[in-house]
Design a protein around this motif. Structure first.
Motif, PDB file in Angstrom:
ATOM      1  N   VAL A  68       0.949  -1.221  -0.096  1.00  0.00           N
ATOM      2  CA  VAL A  68       0.111   0.089  -0.023  1.00  0.00           C
ATOM      3  C   VAL A  68       0.825   1.335  -0.054  1.00  0.00           C
ATOM      4  CG1 VAL A  68      -0.453   0.047   2.375  1.00  0.00           C
ATOM      5  CG2 VAL A  68      -2.161   1.048   0.763  1.00  0.00           C
ATOM      6  N   ILE A  87      -7.354   0.319  -0.511  1.00  0.00           N
ATOM      7  CA  ILE A  87      -6.450   1.304   0.221  1.00  0.00           C
ATOM      8  C   ILE A  87      -7.576   2.174   1.185  1.00  0.00           C
ATOM      9  CG2 ILE A  87      -5.292   3.611   0.094  1.00  0.00           C
ATOM     10  CD1 ILE A  87      -4.896   2.655  -3.220  1.00  0.00           C
ATOM     11  N   VAL A 246       0.302  -7.124   7.831  1.00  0.00           N
ATOM     12  CA  VAL A 246       0.920  -6.803   6.449  1.00  0.00           C
ATOM     13  C   VAL A 246       1.522  -5.444   6.480  1.00  0.00           C
ATOM     14  CG1 VAL A 246       0.757  -6.468   4.004  1.00  0.00           C
ATOM     15  CG2 VAL A 246      -0.766  -8.322   5.468  1.00  0.00           C
ATOM     16  N   ASP A 286      -7.239  -6.375   7.244  1.00  0.00           N
ATOM     17  CA  ASP A 286      -8.696  -6.211   6.690  1.00  0.00           C
ATOM     18  C   ASP A 286      -9.671  -6.832   6.932  1.00  0.00           C
ATOM     19  OD1 ASP A 286      -6.602  -4.211   6.282  1.00  0.00           O
ATOM     20  OD2 ASP A 286      -7.714  -3.281   4.727  1.00  0.00           O
TER      21      ASP A 286
HETATM   22  N1  GLU Z   1      -6.315  -1.445   3.768  1.00  0.00           N
HETATM   23  C1  GLU Z   1      -5.187  -1.650   4.225  1.00  0.00           C
HETATM   24  C2  GLU Z   1      -4.389  -0.020   4.114  1.00  0.00           C
HETATM   25  O1  GLU Z   1      -4.799   0.483   3.451  1.00  0.00           O
HETATM   26  C3  GLU Z   1      -4.121  -2.767   3.744  1.00  0.00           C
HETATM   27  C4  GLU Z   1      -4.021  -2.411   2.434  1.00  0.00           C
HETATM   28  C5  GLU Z   1      -2.737  -3.342   1.683  1.00  0.00           C
HETATM   29  O2  GLU Z   1      -2.182  -4.044   2.506  1.00  0.00           O
HETATM   30  O3  GLU Z   1      -2.852  -3.336   0.551  1.00  0.00           O
HETATM   31  O4  GLU Z   1      -3.430  -0.120   4.927  1.00  0.00           O
END
Ligand code: GLU
Length: 354
Positions: A68, A87, A246, A286
């Motif tokens: 991200v 995102i 992550v 998420d």
């Molecule tokens: N939705 C999370 C963020 O925006 C994880 C996105 C991702 O790991 O690509 O940080």
């Protein structure tokens, strides 16, 4: 005729101006939002973007990023006209890039191993035999039997009709060991005859009761600990546990803020891999991504626990002041109104939810 030629040549030279503009869109693999399908991309965010692009009559050239952070950097430094994946909109990010209207409601949740939290009797016994406490237990029992047995044999060996009927080491020591073992396991039936041996016996019997109580408690705690591996029900249970997430994600940020020890992996698949191998106790990430994994690839092996604990929205990121943002927002609104948004949502998430 010559004029006709001229008009034709003019038309040709203006052709690129009339062709649909091409937008450079950065994305990253993140099921079910961005899913590679052969040489093409698919997924909720990709289908939605393609519908937006059709509304705007633009072409898209996708580029794949690793995380991200790279997606946000790509729009920030002008490498991409937009970034579309999963995102999350945060205040910090909104200071650096522009965001579209929300495209999906998300949040953070926890994934743990397995469904069964109580092992079968056999599994429980096997776990117990392999546990480090078992080695300590065996050594302690050996010492606790051999030392008093020798003392008893030494004191009691010459007494007539005592519990040691042989005054030689063998088989006298066997009788002494038998007595200490039966004392430890249940209660010895016979009492030694000499005063010192009786004092020793009383101390030893008392000690045996405490020892058995201690071992029972330690083994029970050990078994319970093993069976409660899935004993994480929400973010309050996370401190002190080994957690995976992550890199660069809002989850990594959340864990960092709360000083929860976490290993960061490049993708959800790798973080979940560590969970399945037993290297970590939980994955924080998420919610829709964890739910999708648990319902597909991870069915039966992993389960999402507890409620969503930090609500977030996904959106499309643009460079600050992008001229595309407004038209993308218009397209998004009309896709919500004409039902296309719901169709795409249903395709990837089924009819449940809002
Ligand atoms: N939705 C999370 C963020 O925006 C994880 C996105 C991702 O790991 O690509 O940080």
């Amino acid at each position: 005729m010559r004029y006709l030629f001229l008009i034709f040549a003019l038309c040709l030279s203006f052709a690129p101006v009339f062709a649909a503009p091409e937008l450079r869109v950065a994305t990253r693999e993140i099921a079910p939002f961005v899913v590679p399908q052969g040489s093409q991309l698919s997924g909720f965010s990709i289908d939605l973007w393609n519908a937006i692009a059709a509304e705007l009559k633009v072409q898209t050239r996708f580029s794949i990023k690793k995380n991200v952070g790279e997606l946000l950097a790509a729009v920030k430094n002008g490498q991409a006209d937009a970034s579309v994946a999963a995102i999350s909109v945060t205040a910090k990010r909104a200071r650096e890039v522009d965001f579209s209207q929300p495209i999906y409601d998300s949040g953070l949740q926890i994934l743990v191993r397995g469904k069964a939290s109580t092992p079968s009797l056999w599994d429980g016994l096997m776990q117990l035999l392999r546990s480090p406490i078992m080695v300590q237990f065996v050594i302690a029992v050996a010492l606790l039997i051999l030392i008093p047995a020798h003392l008893l044999w030494f004191i009691e060996r010459h007494s007539n009709d005592g519990i040691i009927r042989h005054d030689t080491y063998f088989p006298g020591i066997f009788e002494a060991v038998w007595w200490t073992v039966s004392c430890l396991a249940t209660q010895a039936e016979e009492m030694p005859k000499t005063v010192w041996a009786r004092i020793l016996a009383v101390i030893w019997m008392f000690f045996a009761v405490i020892f058995i109580a201690y071992v029972t408690a330690a083994l029970t705690a050990n078994l319970t600990m093993q069976s409660l591996r899935g004993d994480i029900h929400g973010p309050d249970d996370l401190p002190g546990k080994n957690v995976a997430t992550v890199a660069g994600s809002t989850s990594a940020e959340y864990l960092g803020e709360r000083k929860i020890r976490a290993q960061s992996f490049a993708s959800a698949d790798e973080a979940i891999g560590a969970l399945e191998k037993g290297e970590v106790a939980a994955v924080v990430y998420d919610s829709p991504i964890l739910l999708y994994y648990a319902a597909n690839k991870g069915q039966g092996n992993v389960a999402v626990v507890g409620a969503v604990f930090r609500r977030e929205s996904y959106a499309i990121a643009f460079p600050n002041g992008s001229r595309w943002r407004k038209s993308v927002n218009f397209a998004l609104l009309s896709l919500r109104e004409n039902g296309v948004y719901d169709q795409i949502r249903e395709k990837w998430f089924g009819s449940e939810g809002d």
